[in-house]
Motif scaffolding. Structure first.
Motif, PDB file in Angstrom:
ATOM      1  N   PHE A  45      51.764  35.509  46.482  1.00 38.34           N
ATOM      2  CA  PHE A  45      52.278  36.254  45.089  1.00 38.34           C
ATOM      3  C   PHE A  45      51.506  34.592  44.030  1.00 38.34           C
ATOM      4  CE2 PHE A  45      54.538  34.964  41.650  1.00 38.34           C
ATOM      5  CZ  PHE A  45      54.455  36.686  40.712  1.00 38.34           C
ATOM      6  N   GLY A  46      51.420  33.493  44.708  1.00 40.51           N
ATOM      7  CA  GLY A  46      51.023  32.347  44.078  1.00 40.51           C
ATOM      8  C   GLY A  46      49.649  32.222  43.860  1.00 40.51           C
ATOM      9  N   VAL A  47      48.592  33.246  45.068  1.00 39.54           N
ATOM     10  CA  VAL A  47      47.247  32.812  45.337  1.00 39.54           C
ATOM     11  C   VAL A  47      46.498  33.813  44.111  1.00 39.54           C
ATOM     12  CG1 VAL A  47      45.681  32.972  45.974  1.00 39.54           C
ATOM     13  CG2 VAL A  47      47.213  32.087  46.872  1.00 39.54           C
ATOM     14  N   SER A  48      47.956  34.937  43.897  1.00 44.36           N
ATOM     15  CA  SER A  48      47.119  36.042  42.848  1.00 44.36           C
ATOM     16  C   SER A  48      47.334  35.845  41.503  1.00 44.36           C
ATOM     17  CB  SER A  48      47.999  37.476  43.877  1.00 44.36           C
ATOM     18  OG  SER A  48      49.721  37.308  43.315  1.00 44.36           O
ATOM     19  N   LEU A  49      48.588  34.702  41.307  1.00 49.74           N
ATOM     20  CA  LEU A  49      48.596  34.582  39.937  1.00 49.74           C
ATOM     21  C   LEU A  49      47.342  33.593  39.553  1.00 49.74           C
ATOM     22  CD1 LEU A  49      52.658  32.868  39.817  1.00 49.74           C
ATOM     23  CD2 LEU A  49      51.245  35.262  38.880  1.00 49.74           C
ATOM     24  N   ILE A  50      46.365  32.930  40.457  1.00 50.20           N
ATOM     25  CA  ILE A  50      44.976  32.361  40.439  1.00 50.20           C
ATOM     26  C   ILE A  50      44.179  33.139  40.079  1.00 50.20           C
ATOM     27  CG2 ILE A  50      43.870  31.017  41.056  1.00 50.20           C
ATOM     28  CD1 ILE A  50      46.181  29.023  42.335  1.00 50.20           C
ATOM     29  N   VAL A  51      44.281  34.224  41.260  1.00 48.19           N
ATOM     30  CA  VAL A  51      42.888  35.239  41.991  1.00 48.19           C
ATOM     31  C   VAL A  51      43.197  36.057  40.702  1.00 48.19           C
ATOM     32  CG1 VAL A  51      41.981  36.841  43.188  1.00 48.19           C
ATOM     33  CG2 VAL A  51      43.033  34.804  44.050  1.00 48.19           C
ATOM     34  N   ALA A  52      43.440  36.365  40.367  1.00 50.43           N
ATOM     35  CA  ALA A  52      43.758  37.568  39.251  1.00 50.43           C
ATOM     36  C   ALA A  52      42.865  37.375  37.892  1.00 50.43           C
ATOM     37  CB  ALA A  52      45.489  38.460  39.072  1.00 50.43           C
ATOM     38  N   PRO A  53      43.344  36.676  37.334  1.00 50.72           N
ATOM     39  CA  PRO A  53      42.380  36.428  35.680  1.00 50.72           C
ATOM     40  C   PRO A  53      40.561  36.134  36.551  1.00 50.72           C
ATOM     41  CG  PRO A  53      43.592  34.763  35.971  1.00 50.72           C
ATOM     42  CD  PRO A  53      43.554  35.287  37.643  1.00 50.72           C
ATOM     43  N   PHE A  54      40.397  35.360  37.402  1.00 44.54           N
ATOM     44  CA  PHE A  54      38.670  35.329  38.175  1.00 44.54           C
ATOM     45  C   PHE A  54      38.727  36.742  38.368  1.00 44.54           C
ATOM     46  CE2 PHE A  54      40.055  30.607  39.036  1.00 44.54           C
ATOM     47  CZ  PHE A  54      39.176  30.180  38.565  1.00 44.54           C
ATOM     48  N   THR A  55      39.343  38.036  38.822  1.00 44.67           N
ATOM     49  CA  THR A  55      38.962  38.837  39.453  1.00 44.67           C
ATOM     50  C   THR A  55      38.281  39.579  38.120  1.00 44.67           C
ATOM     51  OG1 THR A  55      40.220  38.878  41.475  1.00 44.67           O
ATOM     52  CG2 THR A  55      39.696  41.266  40.474  1.00 44.67           C
ATOM     53  N   ILE A  56      39.852  39.587  36.954  1.00 49.32           N
ATOM     54  CA  ILE A  56      39.556  40.272  36.352  1.00 49.32           C
ATOM     55  C   ILE A  56      37.966  40.086  34.656  1.00 49.32           C
ATOM     56  CG2 ILE A  56      40.732  40.452  33.004  1.00 49.32           C
ATOM     57  CD1 ILE A  56      43.267  40.446  34.770  1.00 49.32           C
ATOM     58  N   PHE A  57      38.162  38.188  35.062  1.00 50.54           N
ATOM     59  CA  PHE A  57      36.468  37.399  34.598  1.00 50.54           C
ATOM     60  C   PHE A  57      35.548  38.567  34.672  1.00 50.54           C
ATOM     61  CE2 PHE A  57      32.947  34.166  35.222  1.00 50.54           C
ATOM     62  CZ  PHE A  57      33.290  34.653  33.712  1.00 50.54           C
ATOM     63  N   MET A  58      35.353  38.845  36.896  1.00 53.08           N
ATOM     64  CA  MET A  58      34.781  38.755  37.586  1.00 53.08           C
ATOM     65  C   MET A  58      34.137  40.388  36.661  1.00 53.08           C
ATOM     66  SD  MET A  58      32.472  36.931  38.843  1.00 53.08           S
ATOM     67  CE  MET A  58      31.327  38.493  39.787  1.00 53.08           C
ATOM     68  N   ASN A  59      35.083  41.036  36.699  1.00 50.85           N
ATOM     69  CA  ASN A  59      35.166  42.811  36.076  1.00 50.85           C
ATOM     70  C   ASN A  59      34.358  42.994  34.836  1.00 50.85           C
ATOM     71  OD1 ASN A  59      37.197  45.080  37.826  1.00 50.85           O
ATOM     72  ND2 ASN A  59      37.723  43.446  38.188  1.00 50.85           N
ATOM     73  N   THR A  94      25.467  44.922  44.483  1.00 51.47           N
ATOM     74  CA  THR A  94      26.190  44.989  46.311  1.00 51.47           C
ATOM     75  C   THR A  94      27.022  43.674  45.862  1.00 51.47           C
ATOM     76  OG1 THR A  94      24.996  46.523  47.263  1.00 51.47           O
ATOM     77  CG2 THR A  94      26.290  44.808  48.185  1.00 51.47           C
ATOM     78  N   ALA A  95      26.224  42.711  45.359  1.00 52.40           N
ATOM     79  CA  ALA A  95      26.973  41.316  45.597  1.00 52.40           C
ATOM     80  C   ALA A  95      28.147  41.315  44.370  1.00 52.40           C
ATOM     81  CB  ALA A  95      25.681  40.286  44.656  1.00 52.40           C
ATOM     82  N   GLY A  96      27.866  41.562  43.494  1.00 52.67           N
ATOM     83  CA  GLY A  96      28.716  41.807  42.221  1.00 52.67           C
ATOM     84  C   GLY A  96      30.189  42.744  43.356  1.00 52.67           C
ATOM     85  N   HIS A  97      30.189  43.537  43.836  1.00 48.36           N
ATOM     86  CA  HIS A  97      31.643  44.848  44.306  1.00 48.36           C
ATOM     87  C   HIS A  97      31.856  43.365  45.647  1.00 48.36           C
ATOM     88  CE1 HIS A  97      30.980  48.266  42.421  1.00 48.36           C
ATOM     89  NE2 HIS A  97      29.744  47.966  42.829  1.00 48.36           N
ATOM     90  N   ILE A  98      31.452  42.202  46.448  1.00 49.30           N
ATOM     91  CA  ILE A  98      31.428  42.181  47.620  1.00 49.30           C
ATOM     92  C   ILE A  98      32.904  40.706  46.528  1.00 49.30           C
ATOM     93  CG2 ILE A  98      30.592  40.389  49.037  1.00 49.30           C
ATOM     94  CD1 ILE A  98      28.192  42.193  49.690  1.00 49.30           C
ATOM     95  N   ILE A  99      31.903  40.191  45.456  1.00 47.53           N
ATOM     96  CA  ILE A  99      32.518  38.817  45.587  1.00 47.53           C
ATOM     97  C   ILE A  99      33.845  39.496  44.464  1.00 47.53           C
ATOM     98  CG2 ILE A  99      32.749  37.404  43.600  1.00 47.53           C
ATOM     99  CD1 ILE A  99      29.219  37.751  43.205  1.00 47.53           C
ATOM    100  N   ILE A 100      34.473  40.722  44.190  1.00 46.64           N
ATOM    101  CA  ILE A 100      35.320  40.478  43.326  1.00 46.64           C
ATOM    102  C   ILE A 100      36.190  41.534  44.859  1.00 46.64           C
ATOM    103  CG2 ILE A 100      36.526  42.470  42.308  1.00 46.64           C
ATOM    104  CD1 ILE A 100      34.186  42.913  40.090  1.00 46.64           C
ATOM    105  N   LEU A 101      35.823  42.320  45.577  1.00 46.05           N
ATOM    106  CA  LEU A 101      36.501  42.197  46.930  1.00 46.05           C
ATOM    107  C   LEU A 101      37.463  40.633  47.668  1.00 46.05           C
ATOM    108  CD1 LEU A 101      34.648  44.902  48.170  1.00 46.05           C
ATOM    109  CD2 LEU A 101      36.773  45.242  47.614  1.00 46.05           C
ATOM    110  N   SER A 102      35.973  40.110  47.938  1.00 40.01           N
ATOM    111  CA  SER A 102      36.658  39.113  48.695  1.00 40.01           C
ATOM    112  C   SER A 102      37.253  37.857  47.264  1.00 40.01           C
ATOM    113  CB  SER A 102      35.442  38.126  48.494  1.00 40.01           C
ATOM    114  OG  SER A 102      34.111  38.677  49.047  1.00 40.01           O
ATOM    115  N   LEU A 103      37.453  37.984  46.401  1.00 36.64           N
ATOM    116  CA  LEU A 103      38.771  37.072  46.356  1.00 36.64           C
ATOM    117  C   LEU A 103      40.051  37.917  45.956  1.00 36.64           C
ATOM    118  CD1 LEU A 103      36.886  37.214  41.701  1.00 36.64           C
ATOM    119  CD2 LEU A 103      37.776  35.379  43.391  1.00 36.64           C
ATOM    120  N   ILE A 104      40.363  39.500  45.869  1.00 40.17           N
ATOM    121  CA  ILE A 104      41.206  39.986  46.234  1.00 40.17           C
ATOM    122  C   ILE A 104      42.179  39.312  48.003  1.00 40.17           C
ATOM    123  CG2 ILE A 104      42.065  42.706  46.453  1.00 40.17           C
ATOM    124  CD1 ILE A 104      39.952  43.690  43.927  1.00 40.17           C
TER     125      ILE A 104
END
Length: 367
Positions: free
Chosen positions: A307-321, A281-291
């Motif tokens: 759009f600017g924030v998405s460029l920063i968030v996207a790599p972190f989201t991929i890393f968390m996945n 559950t924690a893993g899902h919550i972290i990914i959804l919080s980043l998005i």
């Protein structure tokens, strides 16, 4: 030359984002402060996260794409009733039934709950459908593997058989044998079922639109309860005697140690239940919080900011996945390992100091 090209690209990008931000700001000004406030209130991070991780009556694969699931009810006055969950969407009332916070209630014409009528709910929810899907996947895979062993006797494994064989051998040699000793063959089918069930459902939960089955505490509770019964129903006399008279404990400490040992019997499955539930559950919550940060930035600063924030968030989201992919295997391994250790402590003889030595038989090496 390269530096000049890079500088030009950066300048053009900055100008583009500035113009986009200005246009967005003008649009917000024309719409007025009230509209902007409504947009901010529309997106609720908590509701979005809970919507994705909790169970539901319909299976939403993407926004606007939902598979209705059957609602199956039983009541003494009406008997069995079956209808589509889409009938209850958006708080609608169907056949005097209304869904509130995931629970169905019989209501009157005014929409108020009817007292004195108990409705038994056997509906197929998203988690139940995902459970059935994982069962079909597991049965199909291992029937294929079993047929492969029958048809390829004496030959090298191939296909999915060659992929799963090292995993089965790992569970046998690194989990079952060291912790269960000579009795490992009796409990190996349960350990393999446990490992692959958790693993497959962890992986299904990472897919877009997947159900959070192993992040449902009711599911982890059942898994922990099965382990609890397997451990305690197979416990020998040394296991039960240890609860009443722990070895090497002075008599003066027995009033303290006996309650501690008894509580430990229930804390072991409790820890299994909470660990799997909390980690998934924690893993899902972290990914959804980043998005969610992207949508928050869009509401606060407009499209350009989002759009600017998405460029920063996207790599972190991929890393968390990728981390969650590792956690999917790790949690299946930990749950199975601890289960084997609990079973091993319940069935070991009093004189055994090490399960992993001597059970292979004379002249055989430990695999």
């Amino acid at each position: 030359m390269i530096r000049s090209v890079v500088n030009r690209v950066l300048i053009v990008t900055a100008l583009f984002l500035s113009s986009l931000s200005l246009a967005t700001a003008q649009e917000h000004t024309l719409d007025g402060q009230e509209t902007h406030q409504e947009q901010k209130e529309k997106f609720n991070v908590g509701d979005m996260i809970m919507h994705h991780i909790r169970d539901d009556r319909g299976w939403e694969f993407a926004h606007g794409i939902t598979l209705p699931l059957p609602v199956i009810l039983y009541s003494a006055d009406r008997g069995v009733e079956v209808f589509s969950s889409s009938r209850l969407d958006h708080g609608a009332i169907y056949n005097n039934y209304k869904s509130e916070h995931g629970h169905l209630h019989r209501v009157d014409e005014a929409g108020k709950p009817v007292e004195g009528i108990h409705v038994y709910d056997f509906s197929i929810t998203k988690n139940v459908a995902s459970l059935m899907l994982s069962a079909i996947i597991l049965v199909s895979i291992f029937l294929t593997v079993a047929n492969g062993y029958k048809n390829n006797k004496g030959k090298a494994p191939k296909g999915i058989q060659s992929f799963l064989e090292p995993i089965v051998m790992f569970v046998r040699d690194e989990i079952a044998k060291p912790n269960l000793g000579p009795a490992y063959e009796k409990y190996l089918p349960y350990l393999l079922t446990l490992f692959f069930f958790i693993l497959v459902n962890n992986l299904l939960g990472l897919l877009p639109g997947g159900a959070n089955l192993t992040g449902n505490i009711a599911v982890t509770l059942v898994l922990a309860m099965v382990t609890f019964f397997v451990v305690n129903l197979n416990g020998n006399k040394h296991y039960w005697a240890h609860l009443v008279k722990p070895t090497g404990v002075p008599l003066a400490l027995l009033p303290i140690m006996i309650p501690v040992e008894i509580v430990g019997v229930f804390m072991k499955p409790f820890s299994l239940m909470v660990r799997l539930f909390a980690n998934i559950t924690a893993g899902h919550i972290i990914i959804l919080s980043l998005i969610a940060l992207i949508f928050i930035a869009n509401n606060l600063g407009g499209t350009a900011t989002g759009f600017g924030v998405s460029l920063i968030v996207a790599p972190f989201t991929i890393f968390m996945n990728l981390i969650e992919l590792l956690v999917a295997f790790l949690q299946a391994f930990i749950f199975t390992l601890l289960t084997s250790m609990y079973i091993g402590s319940a069935i070991e003889d009093h004189h055994e100091a090490d399960h992993g030595i001597g059970f292979e038989g004379p002249g055989e090496e430990i695999g």
